[in-house]
Each structure stands twice: as structure tokens, then as C-alpha cells.
Design a protein around this motif. Sequence first.
Motif, PDB file in Angstrom:
ATOM      1  N   ARG B 275       0.835  -1.200   0.000  1.00  0.00           N
ATOM      2  CA  ARG B 275       0.000   0.000   0.000  1.00  0.00           C
ATOM      3  C   ARG B 275       0.874   1.257   0.000  1.00  0.00           C
ATOM      4  O   ARG B 275       0.655   2.199  -0.731  1.00  0.00           O
ATOM      5  CB  ARG B 275      -0.894  -0.024   1.243  1.00  0.00           C
ATOM      6  CG  ARG B 275      -2.230   0.667   1.050  1.00  0.00           C
ATOM      7  CD  ARG B 275      -3.273   0.184   2.037  1.00  0.00           C
ATOM      8  NE  ARG B 275      -2.865   0.309   3.425  1.00  0.00           N
ATOM      9  CZ  ARG B 275      -2.912  -0.679   4.312  1.00  0.00           C
ATOM     10  NH1 ARG B 275      -3.325  -1.878   3.962  1.00  0.00           N
ATOM     11  NH2 ARG B 275      -2.519  -0.493   5.557  1.00  0.00           N
ATOM     12  N   LEU B 276       1.903   1.235   0.853  1.00  0.00           N
ATOM     13  CA  LEU B 276       2.811   2.382   0.967  1.00  0.00           C
ATOM     14  C   LEU B 276       3.493   2.664  -0.369  1.00  0.00           C
ATOM     15  O   LEU B 276       3.513   3.802  -0.841  1.00  0.00           O
ATOM     16  CB  LEU B 276       3.865   2.111   2.054  1.00  0.00           C
ATOM     17  CG  LEU B 276       4.941   3.181   2.228  1.00  0.00           C
ATOM     18  CD1 LEU B 276       4.344   4.498   2.700  1.00  0.00           C
ATOM     19  CD2 LEU B 276       6.009   2.726   3.212  1.00  0.00           C
ATOM     20  N   ILE B 277       4.030   1.597  -0.979  1.00  0.00           N
ATOM     21  CA  ILE B 277       4.722   1.785  -2.266  1.00  0.00           C
ATOM     22  C   ILE B 277       3.770   2.370  -3.305  1.00  0.00           C
ATOM     23  O   ILE B 277       4.111   3.309  -4.028  1.00  0.00           O
ATOM     24  CB  ILE B 277       5.348   0.465  -2.769  1.00  0.00           C
ATOM     25  CG1 ILE B 277       6.523   0.083  -1.861  1.00  0.00           C
ATOM     26  CG2 ILE B 277       5.828   0.590  -4.216  1.00  0.00           C
ATOM     27  CD1 ILE B 277       7.165  -1.244  -2.156  1.00  0.00           C
ATOM     28  N   GLY B 278       2.540   1.861  -3.321  1.00  0.00           N
ATOM     29  CA  GLY B 278       1.525   2.357  -4.239  1.00  0.00           C
ATOM     30  C   GLY B 278       1.284   3.848  -4.061  1.00  0.00           C
ATOM     31  O   GLY B 278       1.254   4.613  -5.034  1.00  0.00           O
ATOM     32  N   GLN B 279       1.154   4.247  -2.799  1.00  0.00           N
ATOM     33  CA  GLN B 279       0.903   5.665  -2.513  1.00  0.00           C
ATOM     34  C   GLN B 279       2.076   6.537  -2.958  1.00  0.00           C
ATOM     35  O   GLN B 279       1.891   7.636  -3.472  1.00  0.00           O
ATOM     36  CB  GLN B 279       0.653   5.870  -1.012  1.00  0.00           C
ATOM     37  CG  GLN B 279      -0.692   5.345  -0.550  1.00  0.00           C
ATOM     38  CD  GLN B 279      -0.751   5.164   0.957  1.00  0.00           C
ATOM     39  OE1 GLN B 279       0.196   5.475   1.667  1.00  0.00           O
ATOM     40  NE2 GLN B 279      -1.871   4.641   1.437  1.00  0.00           N
ATOM     41  N   LEU B 280       3.275   6.033  -2.737  1.00  0.00           N
ATOM     42  CA  LEU B 280       4.465   6.814  -3.105  1.00  0.00           C
ATOM     43  C   LEU B 280       4.621   6.915  -4.629  1.00  0.00           C
ATOM     44  O   LEU B 280       4.981   7.958  -5.155  1.00  0.00           O
ATOM     45  CB  LEU B 280       5.724   6.207  -2.469  1.00  0.00           C
ATOM     46  CG  LEU B 280       5.779   6.270  -0.935  1.00  0.00           C
ATOM     47  CD1 LEU B 280       6.908   5.404  -0.406  1.00  0.00           C
ATOM     48  CD2 LEU B 280       5.941   7.703  -0.445  1.00  0.00           C
ATOM     49  N   GLU B 281       4.331   5.804  -5.295  1.00  0.00           N
ATOM     50  CA  GLU B 281       4.441   5.812  -6.765  1.00  0.00           C
ATOM     51  C   GLU B 281       3.453   6.821  -7.360  1.00  0.00           C
ATOM     52  O   GLU B 281       3.721   7.456  -8.371  1.00  0.00           O
ATOM     53  CB  GLU B 281       4.176   4.409  -7.348  1.00  0.00           C
ATOM     54  CG  GLU B 281       5.129   3.316  -6.834  1.00  0.00           C
ATOM     55  CD  GLU B 281       6.355   3.092  -7.719  1.00  0.00           C
ATOM     56  OE1 GLU B 281       6.405   3.631  -8.826  1.00  0.00           O
ATOM     57  OE2 GLU B 281       7.292   2.381  -7.274  1.00  0.00           O
ATOM     58  N   LYS B 282       2.286   6.969  -6.678  1.00  0.00           N
ATOM     59  CA  LYS B 282       1.287   7.933  -7.132  1.00  0.00           C
ATOM     60  C   LYS B 282       1.837   9.362  -7.086  1.00  0.00           C
ATOM     61  O   LYS B 282       1.394  10.233  -7.822  1.00  0.00           O
ATOM     62  CB  LYS B 282       0.043   7.836  -6.252  1.00  0.00           C
ATOM     63  CG  LYS B 282      -1.216   7.485  -7.037  1.00  0.00           C
ATOM     64  CD  LYS B 282      -2.425   7.458  -6.134  1.00  0.00           C
ATOM     65  CE  LYS B 282      -2.956   6.046  -5.993  1.00  0.00           C
ATOM     66  NZ  LYS B 282      -3.905   5.895  -4.898  1.00  0.00           N
ATOM     67  N   GLU B 283       2.771   9.592  -6.186  1.00  0.00           N
ATOM     68  CA  GLU B 283       3.405  10.920  -6.078  1.00  0.00           C
ATOM     69  C   GLU B 283       4.592  11.035  -7.033  1.00  0.00           C
ATOM     70  O   GLU B 283       5.463  11.886  -6.857  1.00  0.00           O
ATOM     71  CB  GLU B 283       3.897  11.180  -4.647  1.00  0.00           C
ATOM     72  CG  GLU B 283       2.818  11.144  -3.578  1.00  0.00           C
ATOM     73  CD  GLU B 283       1.864  12.326  -3.679  1.00  0.00           C
ATOM     74  OE1 GLU B 283       2.281  13.394  -4.179  1.00  0.00           O
ATOM     75  OE2 GLU B 283       0.698  12.170  -3.273  1.00  0.00           O
ATOM     76  N   ASN B 284       4.652  10.140  -8.005  1.00  0.00           N
ATOM     77  CA  ASN B 284       5.730  10.116  -8.996  1.00  0.00           C
ATOM     78  C   ASN B 284       7.102   9.810  -8.393  1.00  0.00           C
ATOM     79  O   ASN B 284       8.120  10.312  -8.849  1.00  0.00           O
ATOM     80  CB  ASN B 284       5.811  11.439  -9.775  1.00  0.00           C
ATOM     81  CG  ASN B 284       4.604  11.604 -10.669  1.00  0.00           C
ATOM     82  OD1 ASN B 284       4.155  10.638 -11.293  1.00  0.00           O
ATOM     83  ND2 ASN B 284       4.059  12.804 -10.693  1.00  0.00           N
ATOM     84  N   LEU B 285       7.088   9.009  -7.326  1.00  0.00           N
ATOM     85  CA  LEU B 285       8.363   8.599  -6.753  1.00  0.00           C
ATOM     86  C   LEU B 285       8.604   7.146  -7.152  1.00  0.00           C
ATOM     87  O   LEU B 285       7.739   6.295  -6.933  1.00  0.00           O
ATOM     88  CB  LEU B 285       8.305   8.708  -5.224  1.00  0.00           C
ATOM     89  CG  LEU B 285       8.425  10.112  -4.654  1.00  0.00           C
ATOM     90  CD1 LEU B 285       7.884  10.162  -3.243  1.00  0.00           C
ATOM     91  CD2 LEU B 285       9.875  10.563  -4.672  1.00  0.00           C
ATOM     92  N   HIS B 286       9.755   6.893  -7.733  1.00  0.00           N
ATOM     93  CA  HIS B 286      10.074   5.513  -8.083  1.00  0.00           C
ATOM     94  C   HIS B 286      10.832   4.869  -6.914  1.00  0.00           C
ATOM     95  O   HIS B 286      11.879   5.353  -6.501  1.00  0.00           O
ATOM     96  CB  HIS B 286      10.922   5.489  -9.357  1.00  0.00           C
ATOM     97  CG  HIS B 286      11.402   4.126  -9.700  1.00  0.00           C
ATOM     98  ND1 HIS B 286      10.534   3.075  -9.912  1.00  0.00           N
ATOM     99  CD2 HIS B 286      12.655   3.629  -9.822  1.00  0.00           C
ATOM    100  CE1 HIS B 286      11.234   1.982 -10.161  1.00  0.00           C
ATOM    101  NE2 HIS B 286      12.529   2.291 -10.117  1.00  0.00           N
ATOM    102  N   ILE B 287      10.237   3.803  -6.359  1.00  0.00           N
ATOM    103  CA  ILE B 287      10.867   3.139  -5.213  1.00  0.00           C
ATOM    104  C   ILE B 287      11.763   2.010  -5.723  1.00  0.00           C
ATOM    105  O   ILE B 287      11.288   1.068  -6.361  1.00  0.00           O
ATOM    106  CB  ILE B 287       9.799   2.575  -4.238  1.00  0.00           C
ATOM    107  CG1 ILE B 287       8.850   3.687  -3.782  1.00  0.00           C
ATOM    108  CG2 ILE B 287      10.461   1.905  -3.028  1.00  0.00           C
ATOM    109  CD1 ILE B 287       9.511   4.876  -3.129  1.00  0.00           C
ATOM    110  N   LYS B 288      13.052   2.123  -5.428  1.00  0.00           N
ATOM    111  CA  LYS B 288      13.993   1.106  -5.920  1.00  0.00           C
ATOM    112  C   LYS B 288      14.050  -0.097  -4.990  1.00  0.00           C
ATOM    113  O   LYS B 288      14.341  -1.208  -5.404  1.00  0.00           O
ATOM    114  CB  LYS B 288      15.398   1.706  -6.035  1.00  0.00           C
ATOM    115  CG  LYS B 288      15.542   2.728  -7.156  1.00  0.00           C
ATOM    116  CD  LYS B 288      16.966   3.258  -7.158  1.00  0.00           C
ATOM    117  CE  LYS B 288      17.197   4.279  -8.255  1.00  0.00           C
ATOM    118  NZ  LYS B 288      18.421   5.039  -8.019  1.00  0.00           N
ATOM    119  N   GLU B 289      13.817   0.152  -3.705  1.00  0.00           N
ATOM    120  CA  GLU B 289      14.006  -0.929  -2.738  1.00  0.00           C
ATOM    121  C   GLU B 289      13.257  -0.621  -1.445  1.00  0.00           C
ATOM    122  O   GLU B 289      13.229   0.525  -0.997  1.00  0.00           O
ATOM    123  CB  GLU B 289      15.516  -1.037  -2.437  1.00  0.00           C
ATOM    124  CG  GLU B 289      15.951  -2.368  -1.891  1.00  0.00           C
ATOM    125  CD  GLU B 289      17.467  -2.400  -1.644  1.00  0.00           C
ATOM    126  OE1 GLU B 289      18.166  -1.433  -2.009  1.00  0.00           O
ATOM    127  OE2 GLU B 289      17.927  -3.383  -1.057  1.00  0.00           O
TER     128      GLU B 289
END
Lengths: 249, 314
Positions: B275-289
Motif C-alpha cells: 500500500r505504501l509503495i503504491g501511494q508513493l508511486e502515485k506521487e511520482n516517486l520511483h521506489i527502488k528498494e
Amino acid sequence: MITREVVIKTDKLTKKFGDFIATNEISFEVYSGEIFGFLGANGAGKTTAIRMLCGLLTPTSGHATVAGFDIYKQTEKVKSNIGYMSQKFSLYEDLTPRENIKFYGGIYGLTDKEIKGKSDSLIHQLGLEMQADKLVGSLPLGWKQKLAFSVAIIHDPKIVFLDEPTGGVDPVTRRQFWDLIYDASEKGITSFVTTHYMDEAEYCNRISMMVDGVMKECDTPSILKEKYHTDSMDEVFFELARGAKRTAD
Amino acid sequence: MPAVEISQLVKTYPVGKNKLTALDKISFDVNEGEIFGLIGPDGAGKTSLFRILTTLLIPDSGSAQVLGLDVVRDFREIRKKVGYMPGKFSLYQDLTVEENLNFFATVFGTTIKENKYLIEEIYVQIEPFKDRRAGKLSGGMKQKLALCCALIHKPSILFLDEPTTGVDTVSRKEFWEMLGRLKKQGITIMVSTPYMDEATLCERIALIQDAKIMSVDTPAQIIQQFPDPLFAIRGDQMGKLLKQLRQNPEVETCNAFGDYHHITLKDNSAGTQTRLIGQLEKENLHIKELKAITPTIEDCFIRLMPHNNQIQRS
């Protein structure tokens, strides 16, 4: 925000003390808004280089401009366009935060009106309302360091030199201090910073490593880690500094 | 018998009409022969404690014994048996390296020759400069000379107040290796440092902040007591990611740690991470790890700090 505008440019900058070469032909550029880490073992020549860039020490040879001004001929211009703070020298302990702000504002030629405005917003920003009229000497170290940084950039300099600004402060304050550096960077102020904390090296856009007076490396943390086949800046530093011959301060 | 026993120790200093509390009812023991670390920032009370244990300062209340001797009553005896390296360089600047060493040996009724074996390994590094005035030595050399002077009377316990402050990582590593070898000679070592990463080089540590001891244990135990699962997260824009994480409703705590941010989550059930990764990706942040990690001592220190939540920046 980093732009391509060059705010520090050195070309074979050298300082000799007798036959001792403290800094040996260092050439590099620093950009506007960049957070530039200046690392090296004790005695590598960092302090000498910083003193030259601040217009406090005349080089033996080479060239450099800081904020567009020549460090040989325009030292007063250099000084009024930079900020400086270190762990050792920051604020007057027997003045209050408000008095320190007024003093430094005056030194940097701000008008009374500007000083008043800056003073209120700064004190509010740092949450220092309750301590604004108490002596700085009675404040915790962390607050002093944050106030010192704000005072060092009170005149909106192009560049601020930070010499081990977080030495000895607690881990939470250390991180809050870096928030201030990021905020300054957003406003276009370049930070030129030295530290012994290797995690802080990671927060810099680029890192330079001084070894025995020579700039051995100057690149982003990720490129340096790749180059030295490691995932920690600590190892990069260790690899580079281990070969150092000098131990003088 | 523990080498150091501290019980309910209090020290205050007058500041105008008010009192500044440097040590607030501190209690712990240091075992014989161990390397004990006092870990905390400047102003936490480390130096006041060292000065009480070396009989240079009298506590307001509480008690402390060093080698079974009382720090107030038996101060003369204690002074013969302890070695102390203050944080501030305190040797005679206008005496040479050799003169300083000779002076301290004589004061303690011994000779350099008698205990040379103890300092040999450190002394060879400064011996080439033995005729140089102490004031003209580099920082690293001063530190080595100060250690030699603190050791020359063969103390049973060594108090080192921030010996590695302002020293680069290479010299710090060497210094700790030196301490390891002194321990093998049977000397108890109590050492303070503001560098959290040095905590793991001690057998036991006390975390000190604002005049209070927050925890005393082995580094491994302190790490094990960290209450929540801890995660490290890394993305393409670390500055923006930090700001977003601080605002995110799933995130309990968030601190920058070099090339990662360390976070704890409010809800540790399955699905929170996705859920957290999803929310962050929505803010145009690419999570590498995003990975579970073992806390460091610095994580533990931050967690134990009082008012830790209040001083989060608005």
C-alpha cells in the motif's frame, strides 16, 4: 535546486608553506544550489583550501573564483558573498539569538528593516520564540548550531561554507540540520560542507576526496561506490585515505 | 567487584538563579576488564561523569566507587590507580613529547622504562618526534601522546573522554584497535564517544542524553530491544521521498540514514508495504528498494530519545 551556474571554480589552486605543499593543484567546479561534500583525512589540506576560498589566505599559485570574484584581488567581495559556519566558531554566547541576528545582519550590511523582518521570521521558523531573548550560551548545542546556520545565510549568500557543522550533536538534531541545508539548496544557496560522518556524505550531490593535498576523487556518491566496488561511503573513504602519507592537521 | 559502581549520581551547576542538571540520578556498573562505552551527544553529561569518576568534581548526591574506592573520600588512592585522557588536550604544550611523558611518569613515581612495554606500540609512532614540543604536534599525534601519558603509570582503569572526536575514520579505526590490545593487558576501559557507529566496538554501552541514561546493555541486546520492525527504503529522489514519508499516514517514524531512509510502520500486517509503495508511486516517486533491516545503535538512540516526536519539523 542545482543549476549549471558555476559558483566556485578553481584551476590548479596551490598553497605551499615553505616546502610543504598543503594543497596541490586542485581543480574543480561547484554549481549553484549544489550540496558539495569536501572530505579527507586529517591533514589532507581541507582547511587550507577552505581558507583560500573564503578569501582569508592568499594562494601560492593557480586560480579560483568564488561567487564570480577572484580570490586574489577581490577578497572583500568574496567575503560579502559567502557565509561561513563551523563547529568551533558560530555565535556569540553572551548575546541573545535576537542580538546575534542583529549583529550579523549589521555586519553583512542589511538595513534595520531587513534585520527586523529576518529576525522575526527566523525565530519563528526555528521555533525559538521562548528563547529569543535568553543568552545563546544557555541554549542546547543543537539549537545553537541551527541558529548559527541560519545566521550564516542571513544575507542570502551564493555559497555557505560549513566546516564540520554537525560534530557532536545528537542524531535527531543532526538530521534536522540537514533539512536546513536542503532548504537552503532549494533557494539556490550552495553548501560546501566538511564532515566526519560518512552517512552525511550520502546526502551530498557530489563528494570530493582530498588525500595528501591532492583532490583524488570528485563525483556523486553512487558513482564513487560503484568505482570502488562497495555499497558504503565509509569504505570508499577508507580505501582512499588509507594510502595517505600525511597525518598533520 | 565491578571496576566502577555508580548509584543515583546527581550533579548540577548553577546558571544565574537556575540550576543546570548535568547528571540526573545516574546508576550503572562497569565490569572489570571490559570496554565500556558512554554514547551520547555533546552536553549529555559525559564529561561531568568522567570528572566525578576521576575525583576532579564532587557530585551533589548519590555515590560512585572506582576500584572499590569512594570518589569523594578516597580520592588520593583513586588518582594513583586511574588513567585519564580528557576531551580537551591537556598536556604541557611547551614541553617536548619526551618531557611530557617523563613528567607524568615522575609524578606517579615511576619511570618511562619501567612501563614502556605497555605503551611501546603507540610510542614508536610518536618517537620520531620525541624532541618536538607537544603544542606543535598534529591532532592524531597529540591524541597518541595523551594516551601514552595516561598509561605510563600502568593504571588499572582508563577513562577516555571522546578520544576520537574530530578524528577521521581511518585514525578512528586504528585507535579502537589500540584499545582492543590494551584490554588484553587487563586494563578496564571506559570511553565516551558521540559517534554511534563506535558503540558496536564496546562490550557494553550506556546511551546518555540530557543528563539521563536511556539504556545500559550490550550493543546486541540494545538492538534486540528495538520494539518495531524496521525497514530501509530507497528511491530515485531521496529528498522528496523523505518529505512524502513524513506525511504518509502509514508511516510511524522516518529518519534519513545515508543512502536509505529508515522507517517504522503504524500497521505491520501484510499489505501495508505494498500500500505504501503504491501511494508513493502515485506521487511520482520511483521506489527502488524496500527491505526489512536490523536496527543500528543510532536507530535505537533516536527511538529512546525523549520528545523524539515533538521535534519533528513542521
